[in-house]
Design a protein around this motif. Structure first.
Motif, PDB file in Angstrom:
ATOM      1  N   SER A   1     -46.629  48.434  45.361  1.00 22.43           N
ATOM      2  CA  SER A   1     -47.768  48.048  46.193  1.00 22.43           C
ATOM      3  C   SER A   1     -48.400  46.756  45.698  1.00 22.43           C
ATOM      4  CB  SER A   1     -48.796  49.176  46.203  1.00 22.43           C
ATOM      5  OG  SER A   1     -49.957  48.768  46.887  1.00 22.43           O
ATOM      6  N   MET A   2     -48.559  46.645  44.372  1.00 18.31           N
ATOM      7  CA  MET A   2     -49.133  45.414  43.795  1.00 18.31           C
ATOM      8  C   MET A   2     -48.203  44.222  44.042  1.00 18.31           C
ATOM      9  SD  MET A   2     -50.958  46.569  40.222  1.00 18.31           S
ATOM     10  CE  MET A   2     -49.450  47.099  39.465  1.00 18.31           C
ATOM     11  N   THR A   3     -46.916  44.422  43.899  1.00 16.23           N
ATOM     12  CA  THR A   3     -45.940  43.356  44.125  1.00 16.23           C
ATOM     13  C   THR A   3     -45.995  42.885  45.573  1.00 16.23           C
ATOM     14  OG1 THR A   3     -44.500  44.264  42.407  1.00 16.23           O
ATOM     15  CG2 THR A   3     -43.494  42.748  43.978  1.00 16.23           C
ATOM     16  N   ASP A   4     -46.045  43.818  46.509  1.00 12.80           N
ATOM     17  CA  ASP A   4     -46.120  43.464  47.927  1.00 12.80           C
ATOM     18  C   ASP A   4     -47.399  42.699  48.238  1.00 12.80           C
ATOM     19  OD1 ASP A   4     -43.700  44.739  48.319  1.00 12.80           O
ATOM     20  OD2 ASP A   4     -44.588  46.559  49.182  1.00 12.80           O
ATOM     21  N   ARG A   5     -48.515  43.135  47.668  1.00 11.73           N
ATOM     22  CA  ARG A   5     -49.805  42.475  47.899  1.00 11.73           C
ATOM     23  C   ARG A   5     -49.772  41.048  47.346  1.00 11.73           C
ATOM     24  NH1 ARG A   5     -53.161  46.465  46.604  1.00 11.73           N
ATOM     25  NH2 ARG A   5     -53.000  46.047  44.375  1.00 11.73           N
ATOM     26  N   GLU A   6     -49.192  40.868  46.150  1.00 12.27           N
ATOM     27  CA  GLU A   6     -49.088  39.537  45.567  1.00 12.27           C
ATOM     28  C   GLU A   6     -48.169  38.640  46.398  1.00 12.27           C
ATOM     29  OE1 GLU A   6     -47.714  37.301  41.449  1.00 12.27           O
ATOM     30  OE2 GLU A   6     -47.917  39.475  41.456  1.00 12.27           O
ATOM     31  N   HIS A   7     -47.081  39.188  46.898  1.00 11.18           N
ATOM     32  CA  HIS A   7     -46.153  38.411  47.732  1.00 11.18           C
ATOM     33  C   HIS A   7     -46.849  37.942  49.019  1.00 11.18           C
ATOM     34  CE1 HIS A   7     -42.412  37.081  49.532  1.00 11.18           C
ATOM     35  NE2 HIS A   7     -42.714  37.790  50.600  1.00 11.18           N
TER      36      HIS A   7
ATOM     37  N   TRP B   1     -50.058  37.495  49.464  1.00 12.11           N
ATOM     38  CA  TRP B   1     -51.048  36.489  49.070  1.00 12.11           C
ATOM     39  C   TRP B   1     -50.365  35.141  48.861  1.00 12.11           C
ATOM     40  CZ3 TRP B   1     -51.364  33.702  44.473  1.00 12.11           C
ATOM     41  CH2 TRP B   1     -52.512  32.924  44.340  1.00 12.11           C
ATOM     42  N   MET B   2     -49.231  35.133  48.150  1.00 10.53           N
ATOM     43  CA  MET B   2     -48.499  33.889  47.883  1.00 10.53           C
ATOM     44  C   MET B   2     -48.017  33.256  49.193  1.00 10.53           C
ATOM     45  SD  MET B   2     -47.448  31.589  45.848  1.00 10.53           S
ATOM     46  CE  MET B   2     -47.433  32.168  44.188  1.00 10.53           C
ATOM     47  N   GLN B   3     -47.492  34.060  50.100  1.00  3.27           N
ATOM     48  CA  GLN B   3     -47.029  33.533  51.392  1.00  3.27           C
ATOM     49  C   GLN B   3     -48.185  32.901  52.170  1.00  3.27           C
ATOM     50  OE1 GLN B   3     -43.692  33.476  50.522  1.00  3.27           O
ATOM     51  NE2 GLN B   3     -43.584  33.454  52.723  1.00  3.27           N
ATOM     52  N   ASP B   4     -49.349  33.528  52.115  1.00  2.00           N
ATOM     53  CA  ASP B   4     -50.520  32.990  52.802  1.00  2.00           C
ATOM     54  C   ASP B   4     -50.951  31.663  52.180  1.00  2.00           C
ATOM     55  OD1 ASP B   4     -52.704  33.240  54.762  1.00  2.00           O
ATOM     56  OD2 ASP B   4     -53.966  33.404  52.961  1.00  2.00           O
ATOM     57  N   GLU B   5     -50.955  31.579  50.840  1.00  2.00           N
ATOM     58  CA  GLU B   5     -51.309  30.332  50.150  1.00  2.00           C
ATOM     59  C   GLU B   5     -50.332  29.210  50.514  1.00  2.00           C
ATOM     60  OE1 GLU B   5     -53.959  29.515  47.973  1.00  2.00           O
ATOM     61  OE2 GLU B   5     -54.756  31.381  48.776  1.00  2.00           O
ATOM     62  N   LEU B   6     -49.045  29.518  50.526  1.00  2.00           N
ATOM     63  CA  LEU B   6     -48.043  28.517  50.894  1.00  2.00           C
ATOM     64  C   LEU B   6     -48.225  28.055  52.336  1.00  2.00           C
ATOM     65  CD1 LEU B   6     -44.869  30.034  49.213  1.00  2.00           C
ATOM     66  CD2 LEU B   6     -46.093  27.969  48.527  1.00  2.00           C
TER      67      LEU B   6
END
Length: 193
Positions: free
Chosen positions: A13-19, A21-26
């Motif tokens: 769940s944490m990995t998915d949330r971080e992914h 977030w990263m996609q949104d930042e990019l």
């Protein structure tokens, strides 16, 4: 450590949330780059060619989280919709070369953030200096040997605080107060006719 299904699901769940977030930042960063390119009527966007950078750098594991390849891919697919080309240029000596006089020396980069030319004493943010050099490399690559009818540079590049042309002439933006801010990230420049 416990090896339970619950622990595994929590980590997933944490990995998915971080992914996400990263996609949104990019997505946001690539949109800002494209907006700047479109605002200045640019035909090209230049990125440092950082292919295999992790193999070339000592202690590169600390840069593993940098998503520079994914950012350039995101910009590339969006730029295609607007007819803007994305080019990779060699990053060689871009952080050591003075964007004002062209003098290249490793001591020009005094720190991570500060660039001071040992020859002409030109001083500015190190990342911003590198972005000017990247833009100039792309301009030379695109227009080697060509000049405009007026004999000047055939194109110019838009940088955060102004415009730079192939002749090295810099014009500050009206609303510019400083020459660039530190990003601690690989550098990008947008180039237009």
């Amino acid at each position: 450590q416990t090896g339970t299904r619950s622990a595994h699901l929590s980590i997933q769940s944490m990995t998915d949330r971080e992914h996400r977030w990263m996609q949104d930042e990019l997505h946001q960063a690539s949109t800002q780059i494209l907006d700047e390119a479109r605002d200045h009527g640019c035909t090209h966007i230049a990125f440092e060619n950082l292919t295999d950078i992790r193999k070339r750098m000592a202690g590169a594991k600390r840069f593993h989280a940098w998503a520079f390849r994914r950012l350039s891919q995101c910009v590339e697919y969006k730029a295609e919709m607007y007819g803007i080309e994305v080019e990779q240029v060699s990053p060689a000596y871009t952080s050591q070369r003075c964007s004002s006089c062209g003098f290249t020396h490793e001591n020009n980069r005094r720190s991570k953030h500060q660039f001071v030319c040992q020859k002409c004493e030109y001083e500015l943010n190190a990342d911003y200096n590198a972005s000017k050099n990247i833009a100039r490399k792309l301009l030379k690559k695109l227009h080697s040997g060509q000049t405009s009818s007026s004999g000047g540079a055939p194109c110019q590049c838009a940088l955060t605080s102004g415009m730079l042309n192939l002749n090295g002439e810099y014009t500050a933006s009206v609303n510019s107060t400083a020459e660039g801010e530190s990003t601690d990230k690989p550098t990008t420049s947008v180039v237009g006719n």
